[in-house]
Write a protein that holds these residues in place. Structure first.
Motif, PDB file in Angstrom:
ATOM      1  N   ARG A 129      50.899  75.983  41.356  1.00 15.35           N
ATOM      2  CA  ARG A 129      51.429  76.783  40.340  1.00 15.35           C
ATOM      3  C   ARG A 129      50.606  77.992  39.836  1.00 15.35           C
TER       4      ARG A 129
ATOM      5  N   SER B 129      52.184  81.032  42.059  1.00 13.61           N
ATOM      6  CA  SER B 129      53.353  81.421  42.050  1.00 13.61           C
ATOM      7  C   SER B 129      53.410  82.094  40.533  1.00 13.61           C
ATOM      8  N   ARG B 130      52.499  82.298  39.788  1.00 11.79           N
ATOM      9  CA  ARG B 130      52.244  82.676  38.688  1.00 11.79           C
ATOM     10  C   ARG B 130      51.784  84.169  38.607  1.00 11.79           C
TER      11      ARG B 130
ATOM     12  N   LYS C 127      63.637  82.399  41.059  1.00  9.48           N
ATOM     13  CA  LYS C 127      63.891  81.659  39.894  1.00  9.48           C
ATOM     14  C   LYS C 127      62.611  81.425  38.940  1.00  9.48           C
TER      15      LYS C 127
ATOM     16  N   ILE D 100      60.535  80.001  36.014  1.00 13.37           N
ATOM     17  CA  ILE D 100      60.474  78.600  35.834  1.00 13.37           C
ATOM     18  C   ILE D 100      59.754  78.357  34.102  1.00 13.37           C
ATOM     19  N   SER D 101      58.926  79.846  33.987  1.00 13.61           N
ATOM     20  CA  SER D 101      58.309  79.677  32.531  1.00 13.61           C
ATOM     21  C   SER D 101      57.793  80.995  32.395  1.00 13.61           C
TER      22      SER D 101
ATOM     23  N   GLN E 285      55.875  82.521  35.600  1.00 15.46           N
ATOM     24  CA  GLN E 285      55.772  81.454  36.699  1.00 15.46           C
ATOM     25  C   GLN E 285      57.198  81.528  37.457  1.00 15.46           C
ATOM     26  N   TYR E 286      56.992  81.650  38.798  1.00 17.00           N
ATOM     27  CA  TYR E 286      58.368  81.414  39.553  1.00 17.00           C
ATOM     28  C   TYR E 286      58.294  80.177  40.109  1.00 17.00           C
ATOM     29  N   SER E 287      59.191  80.029  40.788  1.00 18.61           N
ATOM     30  CA  SER E 287      59.347  78.313  41.416  1.00 18.61           C
ATOM     31  C   SER E 287      58.676  78.362  42.974  1.00 18.61           C
ATOM     32  N   SER E 288      58.516  79.498  43.530  1.00 18.18           N
ATOM     33  CA  SER E 288      57.723  79.652  44.587  1.00 18.18           C
ATOM     34  C   SER E 288      56.699  80.985  44.841  1.00 18.18           C
TER      35      SER E 288
ATOM     36  N   GLU F  53      58.462  84.051  45.984  1.00 13.97           N
ATOM     37  CA  GLU F  53      59.333  84.873  44.799  1.00 13.97           C
ATOM     38  C   GLU F  53      58.258  85.711  44.006  1.00 13.97           C
TER      39      GLU F  53
END
Length: 153
Positions: free
Chosen positions: A10, A13-14, A38, A40-41, A63-66, A69
């Protein structure tokens, strides 16, 4: 595990996004950062009390999914101008001091036109600004003393 650094997926990817102009909205921020992956938050921070209550605080987290990213977004967006201000984009898990130490050592190494006008990304550290101001003051003082000497002659 280093207690000063989170290593879970987490936090890797933040992104922290700072130096945001107050005119930038949550929607604008998402639109700017969505091409890189993507989202995600998103946490857009606001003042919750005091005279600035309800106004943006000038930074946010995405926050990205990976991790890939997030790193791509960081690479592409750090230093990019948004409403005339260079964005500060870094992984939320990175320490602020790392960036500060790197910038201040570059400033001490040389104060040239590139440094005074800002780095290639359009951003200038606090240390660089202070060094540039000190340099300018010294030049003005020398110029002033030369003018006084000429008047006395």
């Amino acid at each position: 595990m280093d207690p000063n650094r989170f290593t879970d997926d987490r936090s890797e990817s933040r992104l922290y996004i700072g130096n945001l102009d107050l005119r930038i909205t949550e929607a604008t921020l998402i639109k700017m950062f969505s091409p890189f992956g993507k989202i995600i938050s998103e946490d857009f921070l606001w003042h919750t009390r005091g005279p600035k209550r309800g106004e943006p605080r000038g930074f946010a987290f995405i926050q990205y999914s990976s991790k890939e990213e997030a790193e791509l977004a960081k690479e592409k967006m750090h230093g990019k101008l948004a409403c005339g201000r260079p964005l500060v984009v870094r992984l939320a898990s990175e320490k602020y001091l790392v960036d500060t130490v790197e910038n201040s050592s570059k400033v001490r190494g040389h104060l040239d036109k590139t440094c005074i006008s800002g780095s290639s990304s359009g951003q200038m550290s606090k240390s660089a600004k202070i060094a540039a101001i000190k340099s300018k003051l010294k030049a003005l003082e020398e110029e002033n003393s030369n003018v006084k000497k000429q008047k006395l002659s």
